[in-house]
Motif scaffolding. Structure first.
Motif, short mmCIF file in Angstrom:
data_model
loop_
_atom_site.label_atom_id
_atom_site.label_comp_id
_atom_site.label_asym_id
_atom_site.label_seq_id
_atom_site.Cartn_x
_atom_site.Cartn_y
_atom_site.Cartn_z
N VAL A 86 0.84 -1.21 0.00
CA VAL A 86 0.00 0.00 0.00
C VAL A 86 0.87 1.25 0.00
O VAL A 86 0.58 2.24 -0.70
CB VAL A 86 -0.95 -0.02 1.21
N LEU A 87 1.95 1.22 0.78
CA LEU A 87 2.84 2.39 0.84
C LEU A 87 3.49 2.64 -0.52
O LEU A 87 3.55 3.79 -0.99
CB LEU A 87 3.90 2.17 1.91
N LEU A 88 3.98 1.57 -1.14
CA LEU A 88 4.60 1.74 -2.46
C LEU A 88 3.57 2.21 -3.49
O LEU A 88 3.86 3.08 -4.32
CB LEU A 88 5.24 0.43 -2.90
N GLY A 89 2.38 1.61 -3.44
CA GLY A 89 1.36 1.98 -4.41
C GLY A 89 0.88 3.40 -4.24
O GLY A 89 0.72 4.15 -5.21
N ALA A 90 0.64 3.81 -2.97
CA ALA A 90 0.13 5.15 -2.73
C ALA A 90 1.24 6.20 -2.77
O ALA A 90 1.05 7.30 -3.29
CB ALA A 90 -0.58 5.20 -1.37
N GLY A 91 2.40 5.85 -2.21
CA GLY A 91 3.47 6.84 -2.14
C GLY A 91 4.20 7.04 -3.46
O GLY A 91 4.29 8.15 -3.99
#
Length: 598
Positions: A86-91
């Motif tokens: 989620v962090l990689l996708g959103a960030g």
């Protein structure tokens, strides 16, 4: 005879009498005791009476208690993985996604991208769903929806427990994961359709909902059928090449429809030909296409999905233990080598699983006259291996057809779009030639196999480049004929030239050796993480990147001006330099395989 021996003899006779009486009872009335005796000679099924010896509840309760800490740690690992994704996708991906959607919206406003997508949607949706069905069927040949961990197969299924209670949760877990992933993809597709102006967000999501729910569940049910039925597994193996050809035709139809060449009759046939078309009809109707019977199609899709799940629920408890044991070992091998980035080891595990399964390809008994010179022995062996495994040649033709189609599409553009299309076509061409270099990879899987050769190992590996380069050039010459007929005779020379460095690159990749995972960690921190990942990727893919990149730069330069003998000479010179350089480094890598200190 002593007293102890007589007692042992009497006990053996009593046991024999009891076994014979049990067999007679099983023949008379088919009792559970008879099933127990018959199952003792089975290959892998435990023998126990379900009514008297059932310990399912106690065993699973004890197992949950013992695995409590392990499950807690596994839950933490999964939570960290989800958080990282989620962090990689959103960030990292959020900004790129917004930029992509903004450019897509501008293209829809000024370049009629939405109209092109609407025209290609029936064929594209059919292509996507048919590919999903093929992937599910092929995945079930070695893994499948029911993959029980090796400890559970080796210990739990040997206990007096009901197999259905152990196996069916894995089937429903696969179904839930597939449906959840599809729902996320449906949400992203609904956003794209809204940005293109083809449908409202709610309307697009509702139209995609039948496909997002039913298609993954149908794919899991189809995989369960393939996993359980050996005859169906053989059918999938035999007809997979034909299915790939159909998918390639659908891809061509999608490109033609996007360019404005549609066939209404063919699209209607595809929309009603099966679940892949039924799922597309609500989306086609919501985006303004012609699908008046979409409610009936949705009903058919739901009924077929329900029937598939019921059948899959029954089949999940009937997979033999020996087959579960083989699949668990293969899955464990693949997952472990993927962590070490050894993709070749994962491929070998899949090849072994496919060779051991039903309907696997058999080696053809083809003979060639033996060569008189020892310098032709390697070429003779490579040709013999290719003739005995014709599927390898079929894969090369498939990749070459894809490369030709992408090259033809890329030549219609200019500037950066042409460069991207040219690079993609060259990479596909490398894959086509690389398939023919399988004997070189088999040679480096275990260097002790090279003991048969009357050459040094480096010389042996260099000779393995002859067949991929020559045969790849001949296939490229055939693929260049349509370009020559269309008014581009230069393709008859340029396309075969590309096959020679590709053959050298394939041998260099085969001689690369074990994965250098130490390159992943450089000790340098950056906003995007450790840059050692890029260094490892370049080392791993150096062969295709160097060969396709060098040829792409040369071809992109000469295609911008009139082609003549000088331009062809430039490409030939670049191809020669790449070939010599790649073969030089392939020889050095081969020396390191047999002499690690060199």
């Amino acid at each position: 005879m002593s007293r102890d021996e007589s007692v042992r003899g009497e006990s053996v006779r009593d046991e024999t009498v009891r076994e014979e009486s049990v067999r007679e009872e099983s023949v008379r009335d088919g009792s559970a005791a008879g099933d127990l005796v018959r199952n003792e000679s089975a290959e892998d099924e435990p023998a126990w009476s379900e009514e008297e010896d059932d310990r399912t509840a106690e065993t699973l309760r004890w197992l949950r208690e013992k695995r409590k800490s392990h499950r807690r740690q596994k839950g933490r690992d999964v939570a960290v993985l989800v958080y990282s994704v989620v962090l990689l996708g959103a960030g990292y991906g959020g900004g790129y996604a917004v930029y992509f959607l903004r450019r897509l919206r501008l293209g829809a406003d000024y370049s009629a991208v939405g109209a092109h997508v609407q025209a290609a949607l029936p064929a594209f949706f059919t292509l996507l769903t048919a590919a999903l069905a093929l992937l599910a069927a092929r995945d079930a040949l070695w893994r499948g929806p029911v993959v029980v961990p090796a400890p559970s197969v080796g210990w739990l299924l040997a206990q007096p427990v009901r197999r259905a209670v152990v196996l069916r949760p894995w089937f429903w877990l696969s179904a839930g994961v597939s449906a959840g992933t599809a729902l996320v993809a449906a949400g992203a597709a609904a956003v794209v359709l809204r940005v293109l102006g083809l449908a409202s967000p709610g309307g697009a999501l509702l139209a995609l909902l039948p496909a997002a729910v039913c298609l993954p569940l149908l794919a899991v049910a189809a995989g369960m059928a393939v996993e359980h039925r050996a005859g169906l597994a053989g059918f999938v193996r035999r007809f997979s090449p034909l299915a790939v050809v159909v998918l390639m035709l659908l891809a061509g139809q999608t490109a033609a429809a996007a360019a404005g060449h549609r066939s209404a009759v063919l699209e209607q046939v595809e929309l009603w030909s099966g679940p892949w078309g039924w799922a597309a009809q609500p989306v086609v109707s919501a985006t303004g296409g012609h699908a008046p019977g979409w409610p009936a199609a949705v009903v058919l899709l739901v009924l077929l999905t329900a029937a598939g799940l019921v059948r899959g629920h029954r089949d999940a408890a009937l997979v033999p233990t020996a087959q579960l044991r083989r699949r668990a070992a293969t899955a464990q091998t693949v997952s472990s080598v993927m962590y070490s980035a050894e993709l070749r080891a994962a491929k070998l595990a899949l090849m072994d699983a496919a060779a051991a399964g039903p309907g696997a390809g058999r080696m053809r008994g083809v003979r060639l006259p033996r060569p008189r010179s020892k310098y032709l022995v390697v070429v003779w062996r490579d040709l013999l291996s290719l003739l005995r495994t014709p599927a390898r040649l079929g894969k090369a033709l498939m990749w070459l057809a894809c490369a030709s189609a992408v090259a033809a599409l890329g030549l219609q553009f200019s500037g950066g779009a042409r460069a991207v299309g040219l690079g993609a076509a060259l990479l596909l061409g490398y894959f086509a030639v690389g398939v023919l270099a399988e004997p070189a990879r088999l040679e480096t899987d275990d260097v002790r196999r090279a003991a048969w050769a009357p050459f040094r190992f480096r010389t042996l590996m260099l000779q393995h480049a002859v067949v991929p380069a020559v045969l790849g050039a001949l296939l490229a010459l055939l693929a260049a004929v349509p370009f020559a007929v269309a008014g581009a005779p230069w393709a008859l020379v340029l396309m075969p030239l590309c096959a020679v460095p590709f053959g050298a690159a394939a041998v260099f990749s085969a001689s690369r050796g074990p994965a250098r995972t130490d390159m992943l960690f450089s000790g340098v921190s950056s906003p995007i993480g450790d840059p050692g990942v890029f260094r490892f990727f370049f080392w791993y893919a150096a062969g295709p990147l160097v060969s396709a990149g060098g040829l792409g730069i040369a071809l992109h330069g000469v295609l911008r001006r009139a082609l003549d003998a000088g331009a062809v000479a430039v490409v030939a010179g670049v191809a020669a330099v790449l070939t010599v350089g790649l073969l030089f480094f392939a020889a050095r890598s081969a020396d390191r395989l047999v002499r690690p200190g060199s």
